[in-house]
Design a protein around this motif. Structure first.
Motif, PDB file in Angstrom:
ATOM      1  N   ILE A  87       0.814  -1.295  -0.152  1.00 44.22           N
ATOM      2  CA  ILE A  87       0.015  -0.201  -0.028  1.00 44.22           C
ATOM      3  C   ILE A  87       1.058   1.317   0.062  1.00 44.22           C
ATOM      4  O   ILE A  87       0.407   2.248  -0.871  1.00 44.22           O
ATOM      5  N   ALA A  88       2.063   1.320   0.787  1.00 43.49           N
ATOM      6  CA  ALA A  88       2.799   2.226   0.855  1.00 43.49           C
ATOM      7  C   ALA A  88       3.358   2.436  -0.621  1.00 43.49           C
ATOM      8  O   ALA A  88       3.574   3.937  -0.874  1.00 43.49           O
ATOM      9  N   VAL A  89       3.960   1.698  -1.185  1.00 40.89           N
ATOM     10  CA  VAL A  89       4.285   1.557  -2.534  1.00 40.89           C
ATOM     11  C   VAL A  89       3.402   2.421  -3.623  1.00 40.89           C
ATOM     12  O   VAL A  89       3.723   3.140  -4.335  1.00 40.89           O
ATOM     13  N   VAL A  90       2.314   1.810  -3.359  1.00 39.73           N
ATOM     14  CA  VAL A  90       1.071   2.295  -4.267  1.00 39.73           C
ATOM     15  C   VAL A  90       0.785   3.762  -4.050  1.00 39.73           C
ATOM     16  O   VAL A  90       0.525   4.731  -4.964  1.00 39.73           O
ATOM     17  N   GLU A  91       1.021   4.216  -2.757  1.00 40.92           N
ATOM     18  CA  GLU A  91       0.588   5.510  -2.418  1.00 40.92           C
ATOM     19  C   GLU A  91       1.723   6.458  -3.231  1.00 40.92           C
ATOM     20  O   GLU A  91       1.350   7.540  -3.539  1.00 40.92           O
ATOM     21  N   THR A  92       2.793   5.857  -3.004  1.00 42.79           N
ATOM     22  CA  THR A  92       4.107   6.805  -3.512  1.00 42.79           C
ATOM     23  C   THR A  92       3.986   7.022  -5.027  1.00 42.79           C
ATOM     24  O   THR A  92       4.089   7.995  -5.471  1.00 42.79           O
ATOM     25  N   GLU A  93       3.549   5.718  -5.813  1.00 46.70           N
ATOM     26  CA  GLU A  93       3.165   5.722  -7.251  1.00 46.70           C
ATOM     27  C   GLU A  93       2.179   6.903  -7.535  1.00 46.70           C
ATOM     28  O   GLU A  93       2.160   7.502  -8.396  1.00 46.70           O
ATOM     29  N   ILE A  94       1.141   6.572  -6.580  1.00 45.25           N
ATOM     30  CA  ILE A  94      -0.182   7.521  -6.938  1.00 45.25           C
ATOM     31  C   ILE A  94       0.519   8.956  -6.871  1.00 45.25           C
ATOM     32  O   ILE A  94      -0.043   9.863  -7.593  1.00 45.25           O
ATOM     33  N   ALA A  95       1.123   9.301  -5.839  1.00 43.76           N
ATOM     34  CA  ALA A  95       1.720  10.753  -5.760  1.00 43.76           C
ATOM     35  C   ALA A  95       2.423  11.325  -6.727  1.00 43.76           C
ATOM     36  O   ALA A  95       2.422  12.476  -7.304  1.00 43.76           O
ATOM     37  N   GLU A  96       3.503  10.177  -7.158  1.00 46.56           N
ATOM     38  CA  GLU A  96       4.234  10.831  -8.329  1.00 46.56           C
ATOM     39  C   GLU A  96       3.502  10.951  -9.599  1.00 46.56           C
ATOM     40  O   GLU A  96       3.466  11.857 -10.622  1.00 46.56           O
ATOM     41  N   ARG A  97       2.506   9.979  -9.865  1.00 45.95           N
ATOM     42  CA  ARG A  97       1.493  10.233 -11.067  1.00 45.95           C
ATOM     43  C   ARG A  97       0.638  11.384 -11.016  1.00 45.95           C
ATOM     44  O   ARG A  97       0.622  12.128 -11.976  1.00 45.95           O
ATOM     45  N   GLU A  98       0.467  11.939  -9.581  1.00 46.07           N
ATOM     46  CA  GLU A  98      -0.502  13.414  -9.432  1.00 46.07           C
ATOM     47  C   GLU A  98       0.370  14.318  -9.727  1.00 46.07           C
ATOM     48  O   GLU A  98       0.029  15.379 -10.405  1.00 46.07           O
ATOM     49  N   GLU A  99       1.900  14.281  -9.396  1.00 50.52           N
ATOM     50  CA  GLU A  99       2.678  15.312  -9.660  1.00 50.52           C
ATOM     51  C   GLU A  99       2.902  15.444 -11.190  1.00 50.52           C
ATOM     52  O   GLU A  99       2.954  16.483 -11.666  1.00 50.52           O
ATOM     53  N   LEU A 100       3.037  14.198 -11.991  1.00 51.09           N
ATOM     54  CA  LEU A 100       3.063  14.321 -13.331  1.00 51.09           C
ATOM     55  C   LEU A 100       2.047  14.672 -13.971  1.00 51.09           C
ATOM     56  O   LEU A 100       2.100  15.909 -14.958  1.00 51.09           O
ATOM     57  N   ARG A 101       0.671  14.396 -13.546  1.00 51.00           N
ATOM     58  CA  ARG A 101      -0.596  15.348 -13.998  1.00 51.00           C
ATOM     59  C   ARG A 101      -0.570  16.672 -14.086  1.00 51.00           C
ATOM     60  O   ARG A 101      -0.911  17.299 -15.023  1.00 51.00           O
ATOM     61  N   ASP A 102      -0.214  17.094 -12.723  1.00 47.91           N
ATOM     62  CA  ASP A 102      -0.070  18.642 -12.566  1.00 47.91           C
ATOM     63  C   ASP A 102       1.000  19.181 -13.505  1.00 47.91           C
ATOM     64  O   ASP A 102       0.603  20.373 -14.137  1.00 47.91           O
TER      65      ASP A 102
END
Length: 128
Positions: A87-102
């Motif tokens: 879950i921690a890995v997935v949350e990090t991946e989500i944060a990275e994707r959100e930064e990319l989206r921004d």
């Protein structure tokens, strides 16, 4: 049971089952005609592997856990800890994707401003 029945019972393709067998994750005995024959325990093991893969664990990670899963020494606490780590890995991946989206949205905005500025410059040149 043959590979086709194992595939049907687990929902895992025969291609993937052959790969698991080739990697030594599940084992089959060979019939006289050379067909793979799996025992009933393979259903449980393949289900464990398939669920783990669906949750994003690598085959190496699952392969390391499989012997302890087979012999019943893999505790629920250890499995929960592994899931929490995933879950921690997935949350990090989500944060990275959100930064990319921004960043992508910012770039779109920048290009739209450039286009609007270019259109505005053209319209002022055309107006006397």
């Amino acid at each position: 049971m043959r590979i086709s029945e194992l595939a049907r019972r687990t929902g895992v393709s025969t291609h993937r089952l052959r790969r698991y067998d080739d990697l030594g994750l599940v084992t089959a005995r060979r019939t006289d005609r050379g067909y793979r024959a799996y025992d009933e325990a393979a259903v449980r093991e393949v289900t464990f592997l398939a669920m783990g893969r669906d949750l994003g664990f690598s085959l190496d990670e699952l392969g390391a856990l499989l012997p302890r899963y087979r012999d019943g020494s893999l505790s629920i606490d250890e499995m929960v800890a592994g899931l929490r780590a995933r879950i921690a890995v997935v949350e990090t991946e989500i944060a990275e994707r959100e930064e990319l989206r921004d960043r992508l949205v910012d770039h779109v905005g920048w290009f739209e401003q450039r286009r609007a500025a270019a259109l505005g410059a053209r319209s002022t040149k055309e107006t006397p």
